[in-house]
Design a protein around this motif. Structure first.
Motif, PDB file in Angstrom:
ATOM      1  N   ARG A 134      24.260  64.567   9.334  1.00 36.95           N
ATOM      2  CA  ARG A 134      23.803  63.901   8.120  1.00 36.95           C
ATOM      3  C   ARG A 134      23.098  62.584   8.453  1.00 36.95           C
ATOM      4  N   ILE A 135      23.696  61.823   9.377  1.00 35.89           N
ATOM      5  CA  ILE A 135      23.096  60.535   9.736  1.00 35.89           C
ATOM      6  C   ILE A 135      21.746  60.756  10.425  1.00 35.89           C
ATOM      7  N   ALA A 136      21.681  61.730  11.300  1.00 37.17           N
ATOM      8  CA  ALA A 136      20.413  62.014  11.990  1.00 37.17           C
ATOM      9  C   ALA A 136      19.332  62.426  11.007  1.00 37.17           C
ATOM     10  N   THR A 137      19.701  63.239  10.025  1.00 34.38           N
ATOM     11  CA  THR A 137      18.735  63.674   9.011  1.00 34.38           C
ATOM     12  C   THR A 137      18.275  62.499   8.167  1.00 34.38           C
ATOM     13  N   LEU A 138      19.211  61.623   7.778  1.00 36.32           N
ATOM     14  CA  LEU A 138      18.850  60.458   6.976  1.00 36.32           C
ATOM     15  C   LEU A 138      17.937  59.527   7.760  1.00 36.32           C
ATOM     16  N   GLU A 139      18.234  59.317   9.038  1.00 31.93           N
ATOM     17  CA  GLU A 139      17.379  58.465   9.866  1.00 31.93           C
ATOM     18  C   GLU A 139      15.983  59.075  10.003  1.00 31.93           C
ATOM     19  N   ARG A 140      15.926  60.378  10.123  1.00 31.76           N
ATOM     20  CA  ARG A 140      14.625  61.038  10.231  1.00 31.76           C
ATOM     21  C   ARG A 140      13.832  60.907   8.931  1.00 31.76           C
ATOM     22  N   ASP A 141      14.509  61.068   7.799  1.00 34.32           N
ATOM     23  CA  ASP A 141      13.827  60.931   6.499  1.00 34.32           C
ATOM     24  C   ASP A 141      13.310  59.507   6.287  1.00 34.32           C
ATOM     25  N   LEU A 142      14.095  58.506   6.747  1.00 35.34           N
ATOM     26  CA  LEU A 142      13.709  57.107   6.539  1.00 35.34           C
ATOM     27  C   LEU A 142      12.764  56.595   7.622  1.00 35.34           C
ATOM     28  N   GLY A 143      12.748  57.274   8.762  1.00 37.51           N
ATOM     29  CA  GLY A 143      11.896  56.850   9.857  1.00 37.51           C
ATOM     30  C   GLY A 143      12.416  55.624  10.586  1.00 37.51           C
ATOM     31  N   ILE A 144      13.728  55.389  10.504  1.00 43.22           N
ATOM     32  CA  ILE A 144      14.323  54.238  11.193  1.00 43.22           C
ATOM     33  C   ILE A 144      15.651  54.658  11.822  1.00 43.22           C
ATOM     34  N   ARG A 145      16.162  53.803  12.727  1.00 45.76           N
ATOM     35  CA  ARG A 145      17.502  54.007  13.263  1.00 45.76           C
ATOM     36  C   ARG A 145      18.462  53.128  12.482  1.00 45.76           C
ATOM     37  N   LEU A 146      19.511  53.748  11.957  1.00 44.80           N
ATOM     38  CA  LEU A 146      20.508  53.022  11.184  1.00 44.80           C
ATOM     39  C   LEU A 146      21.656  52.519  12.065  1.00 44.80           C
ATOM     40  N   PHE A 147      21.938  53.235  13.149  1.00 52.15           N
ATOM     41  CA  PHE A 147      23.070  52.908  14.006  1.00 52.15           C
ATOM     42  C   PHE A 147      22.667  52.890  15.477  1.00 52.15           C
ATOM     43  N   GLU A 148      23.317  51.999  16.221  1.00 51.25           N
ATOM     44  CA  GLU A 148      23.312  52.058  17.679  1.00 51.25           C
ATOM     45  C   GLU A 148      24.592  52.773  18.085  1.00 51.25           C
ATOM     46  N   ARG A 149      24.484  53.768  18.944  1.00 46.82           N
ATOM     47  CA  ARG A 149      25.630  54.598  19.304  1.00 46.82           C
ATOM     48  C   ARG A 149      26.018  54.376  20.758  1.00 46.82           C
ATOM     49  N   ASP A 150      27.347  54.323  21.006  1.00 48.88           N
ATOM     50  CA  ASP A 150      27.832  54.386  22.375  1.00 48.88           C
ATOM     51  C   ASP A 150      29.080  55.250  22.368  1.00 48.88           C
ATOM     52  N   VAL A 151      29.730  55.363  23.504  1.00 51.46           N
ATOM     53  CA  VAL A 151      30.843  56.317  23.622  1.00 51.46           C
ATOM     54  C   VAL A 151      32.057  55.873  22.809  1.00 51.46           C
ATOM     55  N   ARG A 152      32.167  54.585  22.495  1.00 49.75           N
ATOM     56  CA  ARG A 152      33.356  54.089  21.816  1.00 49.75           C
ATOM     57  C   ARG A 152      33.175  53.921  20.313  1.00 49.75           C
ATOM     58  N   CYS A 153      32.011  53.518  19.862  1.00 48.76           N
ATOM     59  CA  CYS A 153      31.830  53.243  18.441  1.00 48.76           C
ATOM     60  C   CYS A 153      30.349  53.280  18.097  1.00 48.76           C
ATOM     61  N   VAL A 154      30.077  53.112  16.836  1.00 47.13           N
ATOM     62  CA  VAL A 154      28.694  52.993  16.370  1.00 47.13           C
ATOM     63  C   VAL A 154      28.559  51.640  15.684  1.00 47.13           C
ATOM     64  N   ARG A 155      27.396  51.030  15.809  1.00 48.14           N
ATOM     65  CA  ARG A 155      27.134  49.729  15.200  1.00 48.14           C
ATOM     66  C   ARG A 155      25.846  49.801  14.407  1.00 48.14           C
ATOM     67  N   LEU A 156      25.829  49.106  13.292  1.00 45.16           N
ATOM     68  CA  LEU A 156      24.618  49.058  12.483  1.00 45.16           C
ATOM     69  C   LEU A 156      23.508  48.331  13.232  1.00 45.16           C
ATOM     70  N   THR A 157      22.296  48.858  13.138  1.00 44.04           N
ATOM     71  CA  THR A 157      21.128  48.135  13.627  1.00 44.04           C
ATOM     72  C   THR A 157      20.781  47.056  12.599  1.00 44.04           C
ATOM     73  N   GLY A 158      19.832  46.224  12.921  1.00 45.76           N
ATOM     74  CA  GLY A 158      19.384  45.221  11.958  1.00 45.76           C
ATOM     75  C   GLY A 158      18.898  45.863  10.668  1.00 45.76           C
ATOM     76  N   LEU A 159      18.093  46.932  10.801  1.00 46.24           N
ATOM     77  CA  LEU A 159      17.609  47.634   9.606  1.00 46.24           C
ATOM     78  C   LEU A 159      18.766  48.328   8.882  1.00 46.24           C
ATOM     79  N   GLY A 160      19.753  48.808   9.644  1.00 41.56           N
ATOM     80  CA  GLY A 160      20.914  49.425   9.022  1.00 41.56           C
ATOM     81  C   GLY A 160      21.702  48.442   8.188  1.00 41.56           C
ATOM     82  N   GLN A 161      21.850  47.215   8.704  1.00 43.86           N
ATOM     83  CA  GLN A 161      22.552  46.178   7.940  1.00 43.86           C
ATOM     84  C   GLN A 161      21.817  45.870   6.640  1.00 43.86           C
ATOM     85  N   GLN A 162      20.507  45.834   6.693  1.00 48.69           N
ATOM     86  CA  GLN A 162      19.726  45.576   5.483  1.00 48.69           C
ATOM     87  C   GLN A 162      19.850  46.726   4.485  1.00 48.69           C
ATOM     88  N   ALA A 163      20.092  47.929   4.997  1.00 49.24           N
ATOM     89  CA  ALA A 163      20.136  49.106   4.127  1.00 49.24           C
ATOM     90  C   ALA A 163      21.452  49.236   3.361  1.00 49.24           C
TER      91      ALA A 163
END
Length: 303
Positions: free
Chosen positions: A35-64
């Motif tokens: 769902r997140i990948a599809t939403l990011e593709r529809d919006l044309g932006i990255r909402l989250f930075e992902r690593d093995v332990r957690c996900v964090r909002l990007t700057g654009l994600g925080q604004q969203a």
């Protein structure tokens, strides 16, 4: 744009992981990721930075986040305003305590079912302290507890106040006259769970009266406290409204003790988030039921 995907984005943002969001939304981690990948593709932006332990909002994600919350809020308000409540499906997780379960909880659940017959209720009973944490962490949707709960984005609605009295079994043969707190402390005191609001109030009253090392039996089960009191194990300060049957049957008697035990106040507590609209409606229902119950009582309950 799929509104469910926007709601999923908000849950991942709040909980900080795909797995926690999957548990909350009763789906798989793979479905959340898709769902997140599809939403990011529809919006044309990255909402989250992902690593093995957690996900964090990007700057654009925080604004969203704020815009997404407003979108979900408007959609839910529209759904609540124009749809047939009977057609709404899903579930609501409610936490409560024994004092309410022994008083007006059945009437509340009946009213909730009448309005939302297709919404499942996941009901848990525990201490107010535990339920306060659960609602603050958004593990439950609505808590009916001794409050209030002071935390960000938390709404508290006043429900009712129960006056308390000291109670004992006739088996103890306590004298029919005004009694002191010291006389209560001659017996084991059956109390609410340790660290609860009434437990701390009891300790303060005993300390103020100069009573040292009282024998206190703590329990998070009101049914257990009542049963032990009926069997003459000890004395207990409880709301009279929840032991009406025992008082009528004579298995417990009310005692005239000075100082009186402080009344207990209850609140409906829920998170002020746009996807929690049913919880807000349910909290108001609980308030109406508690009002009606309190006004119907002439012995030990007040509003």
């Amino acid at each position: 744009m799929n509104l469910r995907f926007v709601e999923t984005f908000l849950w991942v943002a709040r909980l900080g992981s795909f797995s926690a969001a999957a548990e909350r939304l009763n789906t798989t981690q793979a479905a959340i990721s898709n769902r997140i990948a599809t939403l990011e593709r529809d919006l044309g932006i990255r909402l989250f930075e992902r690593d093995v332990r957690c996900v964090r909002l990007t700057g654009l994600g925080q604004q969203a986040v704020a815009k997404a919350e407003e979108l979900v809020r408007v959609a839910n308000e529209f759904r609540e305003a124009v749809s047939d409540p009977g057609s709404l499906r899903g579930s609501i997780r409610i936490g409560t305590i024994d004092s309410i379960a022994h008083a007006w909880l059945p009437q509340f659940i009946e009213r909730l079912w009448a309005r939302y017959p297709s919404v499942a209720v996941d009901l848990n009973t525990d201490t107010s302290l535990h339920m306060a944490r659960e609602v603050a962490e958004r593990r439950i949707d609505l808590a009916l507890i001794m409050g209030p709960v002071i935390a960000p984005d938390i709404i508290n609605l006043d429900l009712c106040t129960f006056a308390c009295t000291w109670l004992a079994s006739p088996k103890l043969n306590l004298p029919d006259r005004p009694l002191t707190l010291a006389e209560m402390a001659d017996h084991p005191i059956l109390a609410y769970s340790r660290d609860s609001i009434p437990h701390h109030r009891l300790l303060k009253q005993l300390a103020d009266a100069g009573i040292e090392d009282p024998t206190i039996y703590n329990s998070n089960s009101l049914a257990t406290v009542i049963r032990l009191a009926q069997d003459g194990i000890g004395v207990t300060p409880l709301p009279k409204v929840i032991v009406r049957e025992q008082l009528t049957a004579g298995t417990l008697v009310a005692l005239d003790v000075t100082p009186a035990f402080p009344p207990l106040s209850f609140h409906a507590v829920y998170s002020d988030h746009p996807d929690n609209l049913i919880s807000a409606v349910a909290a108001r229902m609980a308030q109406e039921v508690a009002h009606g119950f309190s006004h119907a009582q002439t012995d030990g309950a007040s509003w």
